[in-house]
Design a protein around this motif. Structure first.
Motif, mmCIF file in Angstrom:
data_model
loop_
_atom_site.group_PDB
_atom_site.id
_atom_site.type_symbol
_atom_site.label_atom_id
_atom_site.label_comp_id
_atom_site.label_asym_id
_atom_site.label_seq_id
_atom_site.Cartn_x
_atom_site.Cartn_y
_atom_site.Cartn_z
ATOM 1 N N ARG A 58 0.806 -1.219 0.000
ATOM 2 C CA ARG A 58 0.000 0.000 0.000
ATOM 3 C C ARG A 58 0.845 1.278 0.000
ATOM 4 N NH1 ARG A 58 -1.464 2.519 4.734
ATOM 5 N NH2 ARG A 58 -3.543 2.809 3.873
ATOM 6 N N HIS A 59 2.164 1.120 0.054
ATOM 7 C CA HIS A 59 3.072 2.277 0.058
ATOM 8 C C HIS A 59 2.688 3.264 1.159
ATOM 9 C CE1 HIS A 59 4.637 0.815 -3.744
ATOM 10 N NE2 HIS A 59 3.403 0.804 -4.237
ATOM 11 N N GLY A 60 2.414 2.692 2.313
ATOM 12 C CA GLY A 60 2.017 3.533 3.438
ATOM 13 C C GLY A 60 2.130 2.768 4.742
ATOM 14 N N SER A 61 1.824 3.438 5.823
ATOM 15 C CA SER A 61 1.973 2.849 7.143
ATOM 16 C C SER A 61 0.849 1.858 7.444
ATOM 17 C CB SER A 61 1.982 3.947 8.212
ATOM 18 O OG SER A 61 0.746 4.643 8.204
ATOM 19 N N VAL A 62 1.105 0.993 8.406
ATOM 20 C CA VAL A 62 0.115 0.039 8.908
ATOM 21 C C VAL A 62 0.125 0.120 10.427
ATOM 22 C CG1 VAL A 62 -0.502 -2.398 9.151
ATOM 23 C CG2 VAL A 62 0.316 -1.531 6.946
ATOM 24 N N ARG A 63 -1.025 0.387 11.002
ATOM 25 C CA ARG A 63 -1.145 0.457 12.454
ATOM 26 C C ARG A 63 -1.544 -0.904 13.012
ATOM 27 N NH1 ARG A 63 -4.096 6.090 14.289
ATOM 28 N NH2 ARG A 63 -2.581 7.532 13.374
ATOM 29 N N GLN A 64 -0.775 -1.386 13.967
ATOM 30 C CA GLN A 64 -1.112 -2.647 14.620
ATOM 31 C C GLN A 64 -1.915 -2.371 15.886
ATOM 32 O OE1 GLN A 64 1.779 -5.875 14.840
ATOM 33 N NE2 GLN A 64 3.258 -4.588 13.752
ATOM 34 N N VAL A 65 -3.068 -2.989 15.983
ATOM 35 C CA VAL A 65 -3.924 -2.847 17.147
ATOM 36 C C VAL A 65 -4.023 -4.218 17.817
ATOM 37 C CG1 VAL A 65 -6.210 -2.235 17.996
ATOM 38 C CG2 VAL A 65 -5.240 -1.020 16.022
ATOM 39 N N THR A 66 -3.435 -4.332 19.000
ATOM 40 C CA THR A 66 -3.454 -5.600 19.716
ATOM 41 C C THR A 66 -4.745 -5.729 20.526
ATOM 42 O OG1 THR A 66 -1.038 -5.629 19.894
ATOM 43 C CG2 THR A 66 -2.277 -7.035 21.415
ATOM 44 N N VAL A 67 -5.443 -6.813 20.319
ATOM 45 C CA VAL A 67 -6.680 -7.065 21.044
ATOM 46 C C VAL A 67 -6.327 -7.787 22.346
ATOM 47 C CG1 VAL A 67 -8.949 -8.151 20.993
ATOM 48 C CG2 VAL A 67 -7.924 -7.283 18.862
ATOM 49 N N PRO A 68 -6.558 -7.165 23.516
ATOM 50 C CA PRO A 68 -6.225 -7.812 24.795
ATOM 51 C C PRO A 68 -6.993 -9.117 24.968
ATOM 52 C CG PRO A 68 -6.689 -5.474 25.108
ATOM 53 C CD PRO A 68 -7.108 -5.813 23.705
ATOM 54 N N ALA A 69 -6.354 -10.069 25.646
ATOM 55 C CA ALA A 69 -6.981 -11.381 25.848
ATOM 56 C C ALA A 69 -8.317 -11.264 26.572
ATOM 57 C CB ALA A 69 -6.031 -12.288 26.629
ATOM 58 N N ALA A 70 -8.369 -10.390 27.592
ATOM 59 C CA ALA A 70 -9.610 -10.235 28.362
ATOM 60 C C ALA A 70 -10.736 -9.703 27.487
ATOM 61 C CB ALA A 70 -9.371 -9.309 29.551
ATOM 62 N N LEU A 71 -10.408 -8.760 26.613
ATOM 63 C CA LEU A 71 -11.423 -8.205 25.714
ATOM 64 C C LEU A 71 -11.905 -9.266 24.731
ATOM 65 C CD1 LEU A 71 -13.075 -5.879 24.563
ATOM 66 C CD2 LEU A 71 -11.063 -5.207 23.210
ATOM 67 N N LEU A 72 -10.971 -10.042 24.189
ATOM 68 C CA LEU A 72 -11.340 -11.084 23.248
ATOM 69 C C LEU A 72 -12.235 -12.129 23.910
ATOM 70 C CD1 LEU A 72 -10.823 -11.908 20.295
ATOM 71 C CD2 LEU A 72 -8.902 -13.286 21.108
ATOM 72 N N GLN A 73 -11.890 -12.496 25.145
ATOM 73 C CA GLN A 73 -12.721 -13.447 25.883
ATOM 74 C C GLN A 73 -14.116 -12.882 26.148
ATOM 75 O OE1 GLN A 73 -12.615 -16.500 26.852
ATOM 76 N NE2 GLN A 73 -10.483 -17.183 26.869
ATOM 77 N N GLY A 74 -14.167 -11.596 26.471
ATOM 78 C CA GLY A 74 -15.457 -10.964 26.722
ATOM 79 C C GLY A 74 -16.337 -10.944 25.492
ATOM 80 N N ILE A 75 -15.740 -10.588 24.364
ATOM 81 C CA ILE A 75 -16.489 -10.570 23.112
ATOM 82 C C ILE A 75 -16.979 -11.973 22.769
ATOM 83 C CG2 ILE A 75 -16.322 -10.168 20.628
ATOM 84 C CD1 ILE A 75 -14.265 -7.966 21.261
ATOM 85 N N ALA A 76 -16.106 -12.954 22.992
ATOM 86 C CA ALA A 76 -16.463 -14.333 22.685
ATOM 87 C C ALA A 76 -17.622 -14.812 23.553
ATOM 88 C CB ALA A 76 -15.247 -15.240 22.882
ATOM 89 N N GLN A 77 -17.622 -14.431 24.824
ATOM 90 C CA GLN A 77 -18.697 -14.846 25.725
ATOM 91 C C GLN A 77 -20.020 -14.210 25.331
ATOM 92 O OE1 GLN A 77 -18.453 -17.203 28.367
ATOM 93 N NE2 GLN A 77 -20.655 -17.022 27.935
ATOM 94 N N VAL A 78 -19.991 -12.936 24.969
ATOM 95 C CA VAL A 78 -21.194 -12.253 24.513
ATOM 96 C C VAL A 78 -21.704 -12.914 23.227
ATOM 97 C CG1 VAL A 78 -22.095 -10.103 23.565
ATOM 98 C CG2 VAL A 78 -20.640 -10.059 25.604
ATOM 99 N N ASN A 79 -20.777 -13.231 22.349
ATOM 100 C CA ASN A 79 -21.137 -13.866 21.087
ATOM 101 C C ASN A 79 -21.808 -15.223 21.319
ATOM 102 O OD1 ASN A 79 -21.116 -13.742 18.239
ATOM 103 N ND2 ASN A 79 -19.370 -15.124 18.140
ATOM 104 N N LEU A 80 -21.267 -15.983 22.276
ATOM 105 C CA LEU A 80 -21.844 -17.285 22.590
ATOM 106 C C LEU A 80 -23.247 -17.139 23.178
ATOM 107 C CD1 LEU A 80 -21.493 -20.348 22.779
ATOM 108 C CD2 LEU A 80 -20.416 -20.007 25.020
ATOM 109 N N SER A 81 -23.404 -16.181 24.083
ATOM 110 C CA SER A 81 -24.718 -15.946 24.702
ATOM 111 C C SER A 81 -25.739 -15.500 23.651
ATOM 112 C CB SER A 81 -24.605 -14.890 25.799
ATOM 113 O OG SER A 81 -23.715 -15.313 26.815
ATOM 114 N N PHE A 82 -25.313 -14.621 22.757
ATOM 115 C CA PHE A 82 -26.200 -14.114 21.713
ATOM 116 C C PHE A 82 -26.630 -15.240 20.770
ATOM 117 C CE2 PHE A 82 -27.022 -11.749 17.708
ATOM 118 C CZ PHE A 82 -28.050 -10.946 18.176
ATOM 119 N N SER A 83 -25.720 -16.184 20.523
ATOM 120 C CA SER A 83 -26.040 -17.288 19.615
ATOM 121 C C SER A 83 -27.138 -18.178 20.187
ATOM 122 C CB SER A 83 -24.789 -18.127 19.329
ATOM 123 O OG SER A 83 -24.422 -18.895 20.463
ATOM 124 N N CYS A 84 -27.231 -18.231 21.500
ATOM 125 C CA CYS A 84 -28.297 -19.025 22.129
ATOM 126 C C CYS A 84 -29.669 -18.422 21.842
ATOM 127 C CB CYS A 84 -28.065 -19.104 23.634
ATOM 128 S SG CYS A 84 -26.574 -20.008 24.102
#
Length: 310
Positions: free
Chosen positions: A235-261
């Protein structure tokens, strides 16, 4: 990929023919001059050079019709989404067992290819990984003298993929979401290369029972920084790396699982999946499969991103 020599296999029975990998594979098999018989819940009759057998992995009769007179069986069908281990096992394990049992009853096939996943290397990481490993073991246990080849591809991407495409699009816009450690080793394979490996297996004069890992062959595989550097170059330009914290990822996953029910839709991201996504080593080597089948991958991640071939 057209073949210029007689095939050891003439009739192929295929499951998962309408999925991401199967859609590409069924076309390449027909182009190779093979007779393809495919299982489908909806299709029936002959279309696009394929004989469709209406049925499912739950129906023993349709499975027998699928594998009757087939020289080889390619089993792609499986679950990649699910809200419990039992849900994954019902499809990935039980479905594979029913198919193998149908093959043994009919007795025509002389080779069987099970499409597994590199995740099966670490069954403790997720429900999906555990189900894939158990499916491998269950099929091998019931194979008798039938040759069973297991393919364990790493993350597969390409046209028709709905999971990785958005991540690649964001990457080429200059954003890279990283999961886990910066030093994690990652690997990928383009769907066309994976399909070429399957066709190589079909065309091989002889195959043996074995388990093969498959990736795009990038020396040393990839890490997050290396992926960012590839995107910067393209892309001839910069790339910003955004690290997703483990706790946030787990939280999103739990919400996703609950929503799927509530929605009754099988989720992709669950708490069980997080361990797989954050695993520090998904490195992979093609050495064994290259020696066995003479197959070599052609498409590195950089080329696919540069050509937007995903």
């Amino acid at each position: 990929m057209l073949l210029d020599k007689p095939l050891a296999v003439q009739v192929v029975a295929l499951t998962g023919a309408t999925g991401f990998i199967g859609t590409t594979l069924r076309k390449r098999l027909v182009e190779s001059g093979l007779t393809v018989r495919a299982l489908s819940r909806r299709e029936e009759g002959v279309h696009e050079g394929i004989e469709w057998i209406k049925g499912s992995l739950e129906n023993a009769g349709s499975l027998e019709r699928l594998v009757e007179e087939a020289d080889a069986v390619i089993h792609l069908a499986g679950a990649v989404r699910g809200s419990s281990l039992d849900q994954f096992n019902r499809i990935n394990v039980d479905g594979s067992v029913r198919l193998m049992e149908a093959v043994r009853r009919v007795g025509a096939s002389h080779r069987f290819l099970l499409m597994s996943s590199l995740a099966a290397r670490h069954p403790e990481l997720s429900w999906y990984a555990a189900s894939k490993r158990e499916a491998e073991q269950a099929v091998q246990k019931r194979a008798g003298d039938l040759s069973v080849t297991v393919f364990r591809p790493t993350a597969v991407y390409g046209p028709g993929d709905k999971e990785m495409r958005p991540l690649f699009e964001w990457l080429l816009r200059g954003w890279l979401l990283t999961l886990g450690e910066q030093t994690a080793r990652l690997s990928f394979i383009h769907v066309e290369d994976l399909v070429r490996a399957v066709v190589a297996w079909v065309s091989a004069p002889q195959v043996h029972s074995a388990t093969y890992e498959l990736c795009d062959g990038c020396p040393g595989n990839y890490d997050w920084q290396g992926i960012a550097e590839i995107a910067k170059k393209i892309r001839h330009g910069s790339v910003r790396q955004v690290t997703v914290p483990a706790a946030l990822l787990q939280g999103i996953a739990q919400v996703n699982l609950s929503f799927s029910c509530l929605t009754r839709r099988a989720p992709m991201l669950t708490p069980a999946k997080v361990g797989e996504l954050r695993h520090p080593n998904w490195s992979c080597s093609n050495t064994a499969v290259e020696q066995a089948l003479g197959w070599h991958p052609n498409i590195l991640l950089e080329r696919a991103l540069e050509e937007r071939y995903f």
